[in-house]
Scaffold this active site. Structure first.
Site, mmCIF file in Angstrom:
data_model
loop_
_atom_site.group_PDB
_atom_site.id
_atom_site.type_symbol
_atom_site.label_atom_id
_atom_site.label_comp_id
_atom_site.label_asym_id
_atom_site.label_seq_id
_atom_site.Cartn_x
_atom_site.Cartn_y
_atom_site.Cartn_z
ATOM 1 N N THR A 70 32.399 27.300 -14.490
ATOM 2 C CA THR A 70 31.349 26.344 -14.156
ATOM 3 C C THR A 70 30.265 27.044 -13.349
ATOM 4 O O THR A 70 30.583 27.840 -12.453
ATOM 5 C CB THR A 70 31.844 25.111 -13.364
ATOM 6 O OG1 THR A 70 30.701 24.392 -12.890
ATOM 7 C CG2 THR A 70 32.714 25.450 -12.183
ATOM 8 N N ASP A 99 28.704 25.556 -11.306
ATOM 9 C CA ASP A 99 28.749 24.859 -10.013
ATOM 10 C C ASP A 99 29.639 25.563 -8.974
ATOM 11 O O ASP A 99 29.530 25.278 -7.781
ATOM 12 C CB ASP A 99 29.266 23.422 -10.190
ATOM 13 C CG ASP A 99 28.301 22.557 -10.967
ATOM 14 O OD1 ASP A 99 27.183 23.013 -11.253
ATOM 15 O OD2 ASP A 99 28.665 21.411 -11.305
ATOM 16 N N GLY A 136 30.171 21.519 -19.745
ATOM 17 C CA GLY A 136 28.851 22.142 -19.836
ATOM 18 C C GLY A 136 28.995 23.626 -20.138
ATOM 19 O O GLY A 136 29.870 24.277 -19.594
ATOM 20 N N ARG A 187 32.060 17.239 -24.225
ATOM 21 C CA ARG A 187 32.727 16.619 -23.068
ATOM 22 C C ARG A 187 33.756 15.595 -23.544
ATOM 23 O O ARG A 187 33.949 14.552 -22.931
ATOM 24 C CB ARG A 187 31.692 15.974 -22.152
ATOM 25 C CG ARG A 187 30.785 16.987 -21.445
ATOM 26 C CD ARG A 187 30.075 16.367 -20.271
ATOM 27 N NE ARG A 187 29.068 17.227 -19.682
ATOM 28 C CZ ARG A 187 29.316 18.173 -18.772
ATOM 29 N NH1 ARG A 187 30.537 18.374 -18.356
ATOM 30 N NH2 ARG A 187 28.331 18.901 -18.293
ATOM 31 N N ASP A 210 36.477 21.384 -13.993
ATOM 32 C CA ASP A 210 37.539 20.481 -13.536
ATOM 33 C C ASP A 210 37.951 19.459 -14.598
ATOM 34 O O ASP A 210 39.130 19.131 -14.716
ATOM 35 C CB ASP A 210 37.139 19.785 -12.223
ATOM 36 C CG ASP A 210 35.743 19.191 -12.256
ATOM 37 O OD1 ASP A 210 35.032 19.376 -13.273
ATOM 38 O OD2 ASP A 210 35.355 18.526 -11.278
ATOM 39 N N ARG A 263 26.727 18.927 -8.942
ATOM 40 C CA ARG A 263 26.886 17.472 -8.852
ATOM 41 C C ARG A 263 27.768 17.042 -7.691
ATOM 42 O O ARG A 263 27.543 15.999 -7.096
ATOM 43 C CB ARG A 263 27.404 16.889 -10.160
ATOM 44 C CG ARG A 263 28.655 17.512 -10.691
ATOM 45 C CD ARG A 263 29.356 16.571 -11.640
ATOM 46 N NE ARG A 263 28.614 16.374 -12.866
ATOM 47 C CZ ARG A 263 29.048 16.696 -14.085
ATOM 48 N NH1 ARG A 263 30.223 17.289 -14.208
ATOM 49 N NH2 ARG A 263 28.353 16.434 -15.152
ATOM 50 N N ASP A 323 32.669 25.130 -8.134
ATOM 51 C CA ASP A 323 33.373 24.201 -7.248
ATOM 52 C C ASP A 323 34.871 24.065 -7.541
ATOM 53 O O ASP A 323 35.498 23.098 -7.115
ATOM 54 C CB ASP A 323 32.690 22.817 -7.270
ATOM 55 C CG ASP A 323 32.633 22.211 -8.652
ATOM 56 O OD1 ASP A 323 33.087 22.873 -9.619
ATOM 57 O OD2 ASP A 323 32.125 21.091 -8.789
#
Ligand code: F6P
Length: 342
Positions: free
Chosen positions: A125, A127, A11, A72, A103, A171, A129
């Site tokens: 990201t 995110d 993304g 992706r 990741d 997510r 994470d």
């Protein structure tokens, strides 16, 4: 002349262009040419892309998205994928690749590194994470966008005495939800790391009502699961990630809250708005520093590493270690935030 490739995968995220600019500038100081692959690992399969000069990238750090495009594409699921990347690198005379991604993208880079191809990872990201790094760029911009959105939702929820459920990205982890939710004073924050039942959520809203507060803001990470929700059969992307926007946790929660409290409830799904647009100053600087550090590792031939922010320093960390552990919201952050779930 030495030559490397660079690609952005997964993304998109604000700050990617700052990384590209940082890599190109630092490499140009050492007479290393940088070839920009188009569309992530897809470009590394086909060789599509172009050599980047500093003149071309000098002002891209303020722009959102990625000038290289992204995808992706999972090399490991393409027939002879790794061999094709090796051939591309040979054909274009590239000694290594700087892979900028989350990741999934870095997981592929790690596998290719183990197969003998030179890789350097840059963690990206919204995110936040990825382990080994305190922050990933993109997270700060996304948090600011979400916090601003929730600030706005407070005033409309209050005017109409409503509950508004705001669904945000994340997510596997709840970093955006907890960070932006705390910043904007959400009354309840729901994240995958700390499960709650619908009755506990309803309890917070009803307790507010008893205290004369007849509106509530609930911030929920897309990866949060309510007990009994079956998401295993959901559609998945090339890396096996569930298409969580199809789960509609925000709408599901809004419906349940309205049923159980009788309070008029709306759901707002912020979706890809969180990833779009110009990066914050923090993300421009973090992206630039990470790009420059990645280029320094190229100069020094230190492949097999990922660059990471630790404290205020950008340091190399082992790529393998960085991609195998996910960084979850810690107990202390959640506990501090939870003092305001009221
Ligand atoms: O990986 C970052 C992320 O923004 C996640 O938070 C989200 O679940 C996912 O990407 C969305 O992916 P796509 O852009 O493929 O819809």
């Amino acid at each position: 002349m030495r030559r490397i490739g660079i690609l952005t995968g997964g993304g998109d995220c604000p700050g990617l262009n700052a990384v590209i600019r940082g890599v190109v500038q630092k490499c140009s100081m050492h007479e290393i040419e940088v070839f920009g692959f188009k569309k992530g690992w897809m470009g590394a399969l086909t060789g599509e892309g172009e050599t980047l000069s500093y003149e071309e990238v000098e002002d891209i750090h303020t722009l959102g998205g990625t000038i290289l495009g992204s995808s992706r594409t999972n090399i490991m699921k393409v027939e002879n994928g790794p061999e094709k990347v090796k051939e591309t690198m040979k054909r274009l005379d590239l000694e290594g690749i700087v892979a900028v991604g989350g990741d999934d993208t870095l997981g592929v880079a790690n596998k290719l590194q183990k197969m003998g191809m030179n890789m350097i990872g840059v963690p990206k990201t919204i995110d936040n994470d990825l382990s080994s790094t305190d922050y990933t760029f993109g997270f700060d911009t996304a948090s600011n966008i979400v916090a601003e959105a929730i600030d706005r939702l407070h005033t409309t929820a209050k005017s109409h005495s409503r509950c508004i459920v705001v669904e945000v990205m994340g997510r596997h982890t709840g970093w955006i939800a907890i960070n932006a939710g705390m910043a904007s004073g959400a009354h309840e924050i729901l994240i995958p790391e700390f499960p709650k039942t619908i009755d506990e959520v309803v309890g917070v809203i009803e307790d507010r009502r008893r205290r004369g507060k007849d509106y509530s803001i609930v911030c929920v990470a897309e990866g949060f699961e309510l007990e009994g929700m079956d998401i295993n059969s959901m559609e998945k992307d090339a890396f096996g990630n569930k298409r969580l926007e199809k789960k509609e946790i925000g709408h599901t929660l809004a419906k349940l809250i309205e049923e159980k409290t009788g309070m008029e409830t709306r759901a707002v799904v912020l979706g890809h708005l969180q990833r779009g647009g110009s990066p914050s100053a923090f993300d421009r600087v973090l992206g630039t520093k990470m790009g420059v550090k990645a280029a320094e590792l190229v100069v020094e031939n230190r492949y097999g590493n990922m660059v990471a922010l630790q404290g205020t320093n950008i340091v190399p960390v082992d790529l393998e270690k960085a991609v195998t552990v996910q960084k979850k919201v810690d107990e202390e952050f959640y506990r501090f935030a939870s003092y305001f779930f009221r």
